[in-house]
Design a protein around this motif. Structure first.
Motif, PDB file in Angstrom:
ATOM      1  N   ASP A 101       0.830  -1.153  -0.257  1.00 36.35           N
ATOM      2  CA  ASP A 101      -0.412  -0.392  -0.042  1.00 36.35           C
ATOM      3  C   ASP A 101       1.126   1.606  -0.517  1.00 36.35           C
ATOM      4  O   ASP A 101       2.125   1.310   0.949  1.00 36.35           O
TER       5      ASP A 101
ATOM      6  N   THR B 147       0.202   3.035   3.457  1.00 37.62           N
ATOM      7  CA  THR B 147       0.581   2.978   4.982  1.00 37.62           C
ATOM      8  C   THR B 147       1.934   1.950   5.351  1.00 37.62           C
ATOM      9  O   THR B 147       2.398   1.104   5.880  1.00 37.62           O
TER      10      THR B 147
ATOM     11  N   GLN C 174       1.680  -1.214   4.090  1.00 36.24           N
ATOM     12  CA  GLN C 174       1.464  -2.688   4.712  1.00 36.24           C
ATOM     13  C   GLN C 174       1.420  -3.494   3.229  1.00 36.24           C
ATOM     14  O   GLN C 174       1.346  -2.923   1.991  1.00 36.24           O
ATOM     15  N   SER C 175       1.469  -5.162   3.543  1.00 36.59           N
ATOM     16  CA  SER C 175       2.226  -5.857   2.307  1.00 36.59           C
ATOM     17  C   SER C 175       0.249  -5.663   1.369  1.00 36.59           C
ATOM     18  O   SER C 175      -0.411  -6.341   2.545  1.00 36.59           O
ATOM     19  N   ARG C 176       0.243  -6.069   0.688  1.00 36.51           N
ATOM     20  CA  ARG C 176      -1.304  -6.898  -0.435  1.00 36.51           C
ATOM     21  C   ARG C 176      -0.942  -7.892  -1.061  1.00 36.51           C
ATOM     22  O   ARG C 176      -1.609  -7.784  -1.464  1.00 36.51           O
ATOM     23  N   ASP C 177      -0.041  -7.137  -1.760  1.00 37.32           N
ATOM     24  CA  ASP C 177      -0.142  -9.254  -2.653  1.00 37.32           C
ATOM     25  C   ASP C 177       2.068  -9.905  -2.509  1.00 37.32           C
ATOM     26  O   ASP C 177       2.897  -8.574  -2.962  1.00 37.32           O
ATOM     27  N   PHE C 178       2.152 -10.526  -2.948  1.00 33.50           N
ATOM     28  CA  PHE C 178       3.213 -11.477  -3.078  1.00 33.50           C
ATOM     29  C   PHE C 178       3.039 -12.493  -3.762  1.00 33.50           C
ATOM     30  O   PHE C 178       2.075 -13.004  -3.999  1.00 33.50           O
TER      31      PHE C 178
END
Ligand code: HEM
Lengths: 563, 350
Positions: A276, A279, A281-285
């Motif tokens: 994101d 923020t 923050q992780s969204r996709d791996f």
């Protein structure tokens, strides 16, 4: 408050497993067999099952209070060294391995023994009940939870037949499936009775539920024996071969032999990550890999969180990811002493990653080199020579390293953590003025190591993924038994189990043709629908038929809750 | 104003409406208590008779309802309409929250709490659709308001998308079912509290002869007062007069059981769904993570409750104590495990 139990009905509606009051005076003469029988009856009693269930609940709690070896060995070690008096005792008592401790295992094994001892006799009784006739009408109806009465102008036998037909009628929405099993009996003296029973499914569900729990336990245990699980770090562009040596950690059940590992290979082609923008923050791996099964063409696959890849009978999970800076170290003699990507471990949301390079293979008798430091994927200078990472993506990577020389201690025989430098026999490089040397290196740059130790080149920044591989052949069984337990539970709690009895006795004078009807109902457990159902059956029984005039229900209860 | 802000506003609105409902339920309760104080003697025996009836299924009939005096029709009307209003606002708030975040709104503690409150109040309205039980209303509404204010102040985080581990349809099944179960457990818990109070009062009424009149004309307790005796005396007093309007303890126990049975089945589904999801996301179906332990312990306690109900001497009030323990575990599993213990369920976002 005890549940009311009408007389004459000691079967599965009651408590078949409740231990009958033991006779203490005779205990001394019981003998071994007697004692065993007594112990068995206690163990399979509901009261003991209750006790064991509560014990199990209590015994499960310490596992969240104290750190557990199965989850975090290091935390346990820290706890024990922080609590030198209580720690070792807790350890001896199994508080750091609660779920494999003797006492926890004893509780659940006893519970399951109790369950089997309780459920097998019930199954037998139930099977007999399913095959047999509905139990005959009890002599007196007065103490049953549902009652009703009425009269009608039809001979008793005829009324009984009609009533049986009413009870045999199917569901409104499933007219061909009968609700009740019905039995009509001639009780003599012109009196007839009808017994009806429904809801065998309830008991079936209950038995299925308990037996499925046993199946679940056995499946889980089988899985423990036959499973393996390993972790491997795979760097972009590199491969992984499914053999025990290629795993960083590997753990197996006693029934699994590593020689049975299917030798597939896996290569990490590319790793995509999305965060994101605000923020962070992780969204996709997504890991793009090439899978080659033995004797097959390579195929392109992806592995995502929540979407493991199946390979060689194992599931491959994406558990972590990070950067593995590709670094080459030339020693003082100009020889390549170290070259290749080294995984650095992310420490925070912006992937500030910590790593260690151990360079033992220096030429001649030079000192060994240890390099410790951080990778900042997107470095921002926040003060003089002070950097921090502001983005997990590698837009402006920077290595911040300190350098040690001496003896790495690799030949002491003590296994080392690859992410930790043993500084006992090493000294850190310092300037002339005594401050420690810090190297700042960007991709493509080569810097001199202090004290003439050589040079270091930052070649590039490939990514790596941490993969978990797990094989558990019992999984389908675990799932099936869990779902069976669920289905059995829902059936046993929501399918009503009811018994209805109607008695048709000649009323008034011998040939007046009047019949007095009394009815009673009993349900398993708590059942609000019992009285309405009895009222409905009674009303239909008293309703006008082709053979007689209408009759009105009477009695204390039928008026209250009839629809 | 963004969609997320509007959602928050609606949740505040719901909290306000529920507060008014709480006041109205309390007023109703106070009115009942006040009225019944004047009628204690005669009602006490009548109530005991109903509660001890040998025929539980019909222990409370429609006629009893009409004869129940003292309830405030106005207060009940206000309670009913504000509850409905709050429910509608809360529902809209939840839907808008989902729209703002672009996903199913059950991903963190804030969302879990507001949806859980929604379920609990919904179950409350279903249970009370025919007949208001003011005490259950006060208890559930009190907890609902507390939970909503706590959620808005302590658990609140901006509506946003979620980390990869939460991107799964299991977020809907597993968490949705868990919330529903928690909401139903809440109402069942309230019913059990009431059941225990009521059963003590029924006992006190039935044991009235235990207090004899001594030679001096003063009442003399027949036996030394145990704690149960003292408790019985308290709930049989005037301040608990409103208990006369409450259904018999048997009926309350049956209501609690029905709700607990439904919630227990849903809890089982939560457990199984969680295990399936853990198998997808974490690579193992069971790992004794603190949240898994908490869920398991609650499940075992409620299983014990079901067994207790069928065990002679353990049904009735004793079974209700299992409900108290079970519900305490459910609450601790949600609050303590999320906020204090570290584990894999670190989705609270707080
Ligand atoms: C692992 C241990 C056990 C678990 C998790 C468990 C769970 C359950 C649950 C959830 C129910 C509710 C379903 C229903 O009411 O029909 C139930 C019912 C029942 N269980 Fe168990 N049980 C266990 C062990 C036992 C043991 C050891 C016994 C016998 C001593 C037993 C006897 C019963 C009986 C008789 C019922 C039916 C109660 C009724 O009439 O509704 N269970 N059990």
């Amino acid at each position: 408050m005890t549940t009311h139990r009408p007389e004459g009905l000691s079967d599965v509606f009651m408590e078949p497993t409740e231990a009958p009051p033991a006779a203490p005076p005779t205990l001394p003469t019981l003998g071994l067999v007697g004692w065993l029988r007594w112990a068995w009856r206690q163990l399979t009693s509901m009261r003991v099952a209750l006790l064991l269930l509560m014990l199990l609940a209590v015994a499960a709690v310490p596992g969240t209070v104290w750190p557990q070896r199965a989850q975090d060995t290091a935390k346990v070690a820290t706890y024990i060294s922080d609590h030198p008096t209580t720690g070792p005792w807790l350890d001896r008592l199994g508080f750091f391995d609660v779920y494999s401790s003797v006492w926890f295992s004893a509780i659940y094994l006893l519970l399951f023994v109790s369950l089997v001892g309780c459920i097998l006799p019930r199954t037998k009784v139930h099977l007999a009940g399913v095959r047999g006739r509905p139990p005959r009408a009890p002599r007196r109806f007065t103490r049953f939870p549902a009652q009703g009465s009425g009269d009608l102008d039809v001979p008793a036998s005829q009324a009984a037949e009609h009533s049986a037909a009413v009870l045999r009628g199917g569901w409104r929405w499933l007219p061909f499936v009968p609700t009740y099993r019905v039995d009509t009996r001639d009780e003599g003296g012109g009196t007839w009775s009808v017994s009806a029973e429904r809801g065998y499914l309830r008991e079936t569900g209950n038995l299925v539920f308990h037996l499925a729990l046993v199946g679940l336990l056995i499946s889980v245990a089988t899985g423990q024996v036959l499973h393996y699980r390993g972790q491997a770090i795979v760097v972009q562009g590199r491969g992984f071969a499914n053999a025990q040596v290629d795993y960083d950690t590997f753990e197996q059940g006693t029934g699994f032999s590593p020689s049975r590992l299917v030798p597939f290979t896996l290569r990490l082609d590319e790793f995509e990550s999305r965060f994101d923008p605000e923020t962070l923050q992780s969204r996709d791996f997504t890991a793009h890999v090439t899978l080659t099964n033995p004797g097959e063409e390579p195929v392109a696959e992806t592995i995502k969180v929540n979407h493991p890849l199946e390979a060689g009978g194992a599931k491959v999970y994406l558990q972590g990811n990070g950067y593995a800076p590709d670094i080459t170290v030339h020693d003082a003699a100009g020889e390549v002493a170290f070259s290749g990507p080294t995984p650095f471990l992310p420490q925070d949301e912006v992937y500030t990653s910590r790593g260690v390079l151990k360079v033992p293979d220096v030429s001649g008798d030079q000192e060994q080199i240890g390099i410790v430091g951080y990778l900042l994927p997107t470095a921002q200078e926040v003060g003089e020579d002070l950097y921090r990472s502001i983005d997990p993506q590698p837009t402006d990577p920077l290595l911040v390293l300190s350098v040690w020389s001496g003896n790495l201690g690799l030949d002491t025989g003590v296994p080392q953590n690859v992410y930790q430098l043993d500084e006992a026999r090493m000294t850190q490089a310092v300037d002339e003025d005594g401050t420690t040397v810090t190297l700042y290196v960007r991709p493509g740059e080569t810097v001199d190591l202090p004290d003439g130790l050589g040079t270091l080149t930052f070649n590039g920044l490939p990514r790596y993924v941490a993969l978990d591989l797990r094989h558990d052949p019992a999984l389908p069984f675990v799932l099936v038994f869990a779902l069976l337990a669920f289905a059995g539970l829902a059936t046993s709690l929501f399918a009503p189990r009811r018994r209805l009895w109607l008695r048709f006795a000649p009323g008034g004078t011998e040939d007046s043709g009047r019949t007095v009807v009394t009815a009673a109902g009993l349900a398993r457990g708590d059942d609000v629908g019992l009285q309405p159902e009895l009222d409905r059956v009674l009303a239909a029984t008293l309703a006008p038929t082709d053979d007689g005039p209408p009759a009105a229900p009477r009695g204390p209860t039928s008026g209250e809750s009839a629809p | 104003m963004t969609t997320g802000d509007l959602s928050t506003l609606l949740v505040w609105g719901a909290a306000t409406a529920f507060t008014i409902a709480l006041i109205a339920f309390s007023a109703d309760l106070a009115r009942i208590a006040e009225r019944s104080q004047r009628r204690v003697p005669e009602l006490a025996t009548a109530g005991a008779g109903a509660g001890r009836s040998a025929r539980p299924a019909t222990a409370v009939s429609g006629s009893e309802e009409q004869s129940a005096p003292g309830r405030s029709v106005r207060a009940e009307g206000i309670a009913r309409s504000t509850t409905m209003l709050g429910l509608v606002m809360l529902f809209a708030g939840i839907v808008l929250r989902g729209i703002a975040a672009g996903r199913w709104p059950t991903a963190n503690m804030y969302e879990f709490t507001i949806v859980g409150v929604f379920v609990a109040v919904l179950v409350l309205t279903v249970v009370q659709r025919r007949r208001i039980i003011a005490f259950v209303g006060v208890l559930v509404m009190g907890m609902a308001v507390l939970a909503l204010v706590l959620a808005l102040n302590a658990f609140f985080i901006q509506a946003d998308q979620v980390q990869p581990a939460l991107q799964s349809y299991w977020l809907i099944i597993h968490v949705g079912v868990a919330i529903t179960a928690t909401g139903i457990f809440t109402v069942a818990f309230a019913a059990s509290v009431l059941q225990v109070l009521k059963s003590y009062r029924e006992e006190a009424a039935a044991d009235a002869p235990a207090v004899t009149v001594g030679a001096t004309g003063q009442p003399v307790p027949a036996a030394a007062a145990t704690r149960a005796d003292r408790f019985r005396r308290v709930v049989s007093g005037r301040r608990f007069g409103w208990l006369e309007q409450v259904p018999g303890s048997r009926e309350l126990e049956a209501m609690s059981f029905r709700l607990n049975a439904i919630a227990f089945v849903l809890w089982t589904l939560t457990l199984i769904g969680g295990a399936i999801w853990a198998e997808h996301a974490w690579g193992r179906y069971w790992g004794w993570d603190p949240k898994e332990v908490g869920t398991f312990v609650a499940w075992v306690v409620y299983a014990a409750y079901l067994h207790a109900r069928t065990t002679r001497g353990w049904s009735g009030r004793r079974a209700a104590y299992f409900v108290f323990v079970g519900y305490a575990v459910v609450l601790a599993n949600f609050t303590v495990v999320n906020l204090v213990v570290t584990g894999k369920h670190s989705y609270s976002g707080v």
